[in-house]
Structure formats: structure tokens, C-alpha cells
Design an enzyme around this catalytic site. Structure first.
Site, PDB file in Angstrom:
ATOM      1  N   GLY A  46     -16.583  -3.605   6.213  1.00  0.00           N
ATOM      2  CA  GLY A  46     -16.250  -4.217   6.508  1.00  0.00           C
ATOM      3  C   GLY A  46     -14.726  -4.764   7.521  1.00  0.00           C
ATOM      4  O   GLY A  46     -14.028  -3.844   7.339  1.00  0.00           O
ATOM      5  N   GLN A  51      -6.981  -9.753   8.487  1.00  0.00           N
ATOM      6  CA  GLN A  51      -6.765  -8.132   8.855  1.00  0.00           C
ATOM      7  C   GLN A  51      -6.777  -8.234   9.802  1.00  0.00           C
ATOM      8  O   GLN A  51      -5.614  -6.880  10.394  1.00  0.00           O
ATOM      9  CB  GLN A  51      -8.424  -7.424   8.123  1.00  0.00           C
ATOM     10  N   CYS A  88      -9.662   0.317   1.599  1.00  0.00           N
ATOM     11  CA  CYS A  88      -9.840  -1.134   2.739  1.00  0.00           C
ATOM     12  C   CYS A  88      -8.690  -0.285   4.010  1.00  0.00           C
ATOM     13  O   CYS A  88      -8.022   0.435   3.598  1.00  0.00           O
ATOM     14  CB  CYS A  88      -8.783  -1.866   2.142  1.00  0.00           C
ATOM     15  N   LEU A  89      -9.389  -1.121   5.174  1.00  0.00           N
ATOM     16  CA  LEU A  89      -8.858  -0.919   6.507  1.00  0.00           C
ATOM     17  C   LEU A  89      -6.958  -1.048   6.522  1.00  0.00           C
ATOM     18  O   LEU A  89      -6.846  -0.405   7.223  1.00  0.00           O
ATOM     19  CB  LEU A  89      -9.869  -1.049   7.781  1.00  0.00           C
ATOM     20  N   HIS A 130     -15.525  -7.245  -1.713  1.00  0.00           N
ATOM     21  CA  HIS A 130     -14.250  -7.255  -1.406  1.00  0.00           C
ATOM     22  C   HIS A 130     -13.521  -7.973   0.178  1.00  0.00           C
ATOM     23  O   HIS A 130     -12.035  -8.757  -0.140  1.00  0.00           O
ATOM     24  CB  HIS A 130     -14.412  -5.833  -0.553  1.00  0.00           C
ATOM     25  N   GLU A 131     -14.711  -8.436   0.668  1.00  0.00           N
ATOM     26  CA  GLU A 131     -14.126  -9.172   2.097  1.00  0.00           C
ATOM     27  C   GLU A 131     -13.734 -10.766   1.882  1.00  0.00           C
ATOM     28  O   GLU A 131     -13.378 -10.776   2.220  1.00  0.00           O
ATOM     29  CB  GLU A 131     -15.120  -8.928   3.125  1.00  0.00           C
ATOM     30  N   HIS A 134     -10.205 -11.227   0.910  1.00  0.00           N
ATOM     31  CA  HIS A 134      -9.582 -10.853   2.250  1.00  0.00           C
ATOM     32  C   HIS A 134      -9.262 -12.740   2.320  1.00  0.00           C
ATOM     33  O   HIS A 134      -7.890 -12.782   2.448  1.00  0.00           O
ATOM     34  CB  HIS A 134     -10.063  -9.958   2.806  1.00  0.00           C
TER      35      HIS A 134
HETATM   36 ZN    ZN Z   1     -10.100  -4.732   2.708  1.00  0.00          ZN
END
Ligand code: ZN
Length: 165
Positions: A46, A51, A88-89, A130-131, A134
């Protein structure tokens, strides 16, 4: 294919509340394509627009069954509980244990600005939660139980995962 730079924890863009998307245009369409490319290149499941430095309510998710593009997503209902590791990226090489709803119903606009209502369970529900966090400037580390663990930068590499299995 165009890759965007993934912003990392500590950058202020990850702490801001994103604005809604009111119309589809070339700019957002290109952003969505780039977000998908960037997510796949990084072996993520995701990615949210902040991000890649864009404060708009757009997320892309693919847990292995094809991409979901969610514009202005809202969770209508959530229930149940799942506890598991999350990464998380924007925080590479780290994971932490987070409890999330096991089931969510999310409403959003797809890339054609058509309204979609999706029932998500387990990993997909986790990814949605999670997304969406953000988009309001929140990250999973705020919800971690028992501390953040260092797992190394190759944790999300496909080859590494295949070796693990
Ligand atoms: Zn993340």
C-alpha cells in the site's frame, strides 16, 4: 513508468491532513499511475499520496489480488480485531505489532470517480486502516504495542520473502 521518491518518517508532509480530490484530471491520473509503480517497485502492499509528497486523499493498495485505487476513502464500519506485524515504506527496515479491526467497510471513489463500497478483511482491512491513517497525518508507530523492531532493509524484498517461506 515513473517512480516517485518515498518520503520517510521525520518529513513534515507525513504529519499533515490531506485534502479531498474533487475531480479526476491528468495530474491525479499520472499521480495514481506513479504511486502504483512506486509501490510495486518497493514491494509494498500500500501507498498513500503523502508518502510521495502529495497532500491529497488518494491511496493505492495491492495485497496480491490486484490493485485498489481509493480516492477520498472513508471507513463506514469496522469490527473484530487482528493483531500482527506492520511495516511502512516510509519507515524502512522496521516493524511493530499493531492491533487493527479484522473487518472494515470502506467507501471511496475509484480512478473513474465512481463510488465503490468494499468489504475488507484481514490483511486488506489492515492495509486500508494503515493507508487511511496516512491521509490524516498518522503512522502505525503511534499504535505499536511492545516497541519497534529492526528487521533490516531487505524485509520487503520478494526474494527474501520467498526464502522465508
Ligand atoms: Zn505506511
Amino acid at each position: 513508468m515513473a517512480l516517485r521518491t518515498i518520503r520517510e518518517v521525520g518529513e513534515s508532509v507525513l504529519t499533515k491532513v490531506c485534502r479531498e480530490v474533487t475531480e479526476m484530471n491528468d495530474k491525479w491520473s499520472t499521480l495514481i499511475d506513479d504511486m502504483l509503480d512506486t509501490m510495486y517497485e518497493a514491494n509494498g502492499v500500500g501507498l498513500a499520496a503523502p508518502q510521495v509528497g502529495v497532500l491529497r486523499r488518494i491511496v493505492v493498495i495491492d495485497i496480491g489480488d490486484g490493485p485498489y485505487v481509493m480516492i477520498n476513502p472513508v471507513i463506514l464500519e469496522s469490527d473484530g480485531e487482528q493483531t500482527g506485524d506492520e511495516g511502512c515504506l516510509s519507515y524502512p527496515g522496521k516493524v511493530g505489532t499493531v492491533t487493527r479491526p479484522n473487518h472494515v467497510i470502506v467507501k471511496y471513489l475509484n480512478e473513474n470517480m465512481e463510488e465503490v463500497t468494499l468489504e475488507a478483511e484481514e490483511l486488506l482491512a489492515r492495509a486500508v486502516c494503515h493507508e487511511l491513517d496516512h491521509l490524516d497525518g498518522h503512522m502505525y508507530m503511534e499504535k505499536v504495542e511492545g516497541g519497534i523492531r529492526d528487521v533490516g532493509l531487505d524485509y520487503y524484498d520478494e526474494d527474501f520473502e520467498e526464502e522465508e517461506v
